[in-house]
Design a protein around this motif. Structure first.
Motif, mmCIF file in Angstrom:
data_model
loop_
_atom_site.group_PDB
_atom_site.id
_atom_site.type_symbol
_atom_site.label_atom_id
_atom_site.label_comp_id
_atom_site.label_asym_id
_atom_site.label_seq_id
_atom_site.Cartn_x
_atom_site.Cartn_y
_atom_site.Cartn_z
ATOM 1 N N GLY A 40 0.795 -1.225 0.000
ATOM 2 C CA GLY A 40 0.000 0.000 0.000
ATOM 3 C C GLY A 40 0.824 1.269 0.000
ATOM 4 O O GLY A 40 0.354 2.315 0.445
ATOM 5 N N LEU A 41 2.058 1.213 -0.528
ATOM 6 C CA LEU A 41 2.906 2.402 -0.522
ATOM 7 C C LEU A 41 2.480 3.356 -1.630
ATOM 8 O O LEU A 41 2.313 2.972 -2.780
ATOM 9 N N ARG A 42 2.329 4.631 -1.252
ATOM 10 C CA ARG A 42 1.871 5.666 -2.177
ATOM 11 C C ARG A 42 2.104 7.015 -1.495
ATOM 12 O O ARG A 42 2.419 7.066 -0.300
ATOM 13 N N PRO A 43 1.938 8.109 -2.227
ATOM 14 C CA PRO A 43 2.046 9.422 -1.577
ATOM 15 C C PRO A 43 1.066 9.535 -0.419
ATOM 16 O O PRO A 43 -0.074 9.062 -0.494
ATOM 17 N N GLY A 44 1.531 10.124 0.674
ATOM 18 C CA GLY A 44 0.686 10.322 1.832
ATOM 19 C C GLY A 44 0.856 9.281 2.919
ATOM 20 O O GLY A 44 0.311 9.443 4.022
ATOM 21 N N VAL A 45 1.605 8.214 2.646
ATOM 22 C CA VAL A 45 1.877 7.220 3.679
ATOM 23 C C VAL A 45 3.361 7.264 4.035
ATOM 24 O O VAL A 45 4.186 7.777 3.285
ATOM 25 N N THR A 46 3.686 6.713 5.200
ATOM 26 C CA THR A 46 5.064 6.712 5.703
ATOM 27 C C THR A 46 5.539 5.281 5.847
ATOM 28 O O THR A 46 4.846 4.441 6.420
ATOM 29 N N VAL A 47 6.732 5.005 5.334
ATOM 30 C CA VAL A 47 7.304 3.664 5.406
ATOM 31 C C VAL A 47 8.661 3.727 6.097
ATOM 32 O O VAL A 47 9.457 4.641 5.861
ATOM 33 N N LEU A 48 8.917 2.762 6.953
ATOM 34 C CA LEU A 48 10.202 2.619 7.639
ATOM 35 C C LEU A 48 11.029 1.555 6.938
ATOM 36 O O LEU A 48 10.585 0.409 6.793
#
Length: 257
Positions: A40-48
């Protein structure tokens, strides 16, 4: 350096950061779609990017448009990442001590890393920083040992592994199932690492933590054995450019509740 970091990572990666950048293969194009669809990675989300190393996988995360935070315990590798990827928030930390607040990220990705910290304590810490419904992605690039000369190359490497955690042993799977996480879903992709034999064979092996941590004489013996393999293998001998076949294993689970 934290006492929780395996000695092969602490010693080997501290000295092999340059070889790591040169020798590590990229990831197949299909991984980009997997990051968007499965994680679900896309603009507006944060991933570590946990255990981010020199940032070999990090550009794939940036390409999704997500905000990327990288955490890495080995200073030499974190320095490489920071210099190469100034858009990424790069933090010193470990899987059991992630320097982020509770429920602060939408996804955690461990690329070429989870086998180093495959413990209930690390999974608890990952769950702590994940938002409800957040996703955990595990990714590994693996040489395809179904090819005979690749199997011989692996045999040269594996004899030096000692007690170093590795993906192929499957020991990391013992961390699952884990309370609070859904079952792992597994996907595989195939690709190749193409370049000079110096980079895709010698530098790749030199970048392996437990090889880099060996005394110089033993490292030279490994180099010599790979040189003999190249000389004996028609697919490699005398070639300016060679391709090492790889497969990529990708896993996803989501935080329950």
């Amino acid at each position: 350096m934290s006492d929780n970091i395996h000695h092969a990572a602490a010693d080997g990666y501290a000295t092999a950061a340059a070889s790591y950048v040169k020798g590590r293969p990229d990831y197949p194009p299909e991984v980009s779609a997997w990051l968007k669809d499965a994680l679900g990675l896309r603009p507006g989300v944060t991933v570590l990017d946990l255990g981010a190393g020199t940032g070999k996988f990090t550009p794939r995360l940036l390409d999704t448009g997500a905000t990327v935070i990288a955490v890495e315990p080995v200073p030499a590798m974190l320095a490489k990442l920071s210099a190469a990827l100034p858009k990424v928030t790069a933090l010193a930390g470990a899987a059991t001590a992630i320097p982020l607040p509770d429920a602060s990220v939408d996804a955690v990705v461990c690329a070429q890393a989870f086998h180093w910290f495959a413990t209930p304590a690390a999974l608890d810490e990952i769950l702590r920083v994940l938002k409800p419904g957040g996703r955990l992605g595990l990714v590994w690039n693996l040489r395809d040992a179904s090819v005979p000369w690749v199997a011989r190359l692996d045999a040269i490497v594996n004899r030096a592994e000692g007690d170093t955690p590795r993906y192929y042993t499957g020991a990391w799977r013992q961390a699952f199932p884990h309370a609070g996480l859904s079952p792992l879903q597994e996907t595989h992709f195939s690709h190749g690492h193409t370049g000079s034999a110096e980079d895709v064979l010698l530098n790749r092996v030199r970048s392996t933590s437990f090889i880099a941590a060996l005394p110089p004489q033993e490292r030279q013996r490994i180099d010599d054995d790979i040189g003999q393999l190249i000389a004996a293998e028609p697919a490699l001998r005398g070639q300016d450019v060679v391709t090492v076949p790889y497969r990529t294993a990708a896993f996803v689970a989501h935080k329950l509740g």
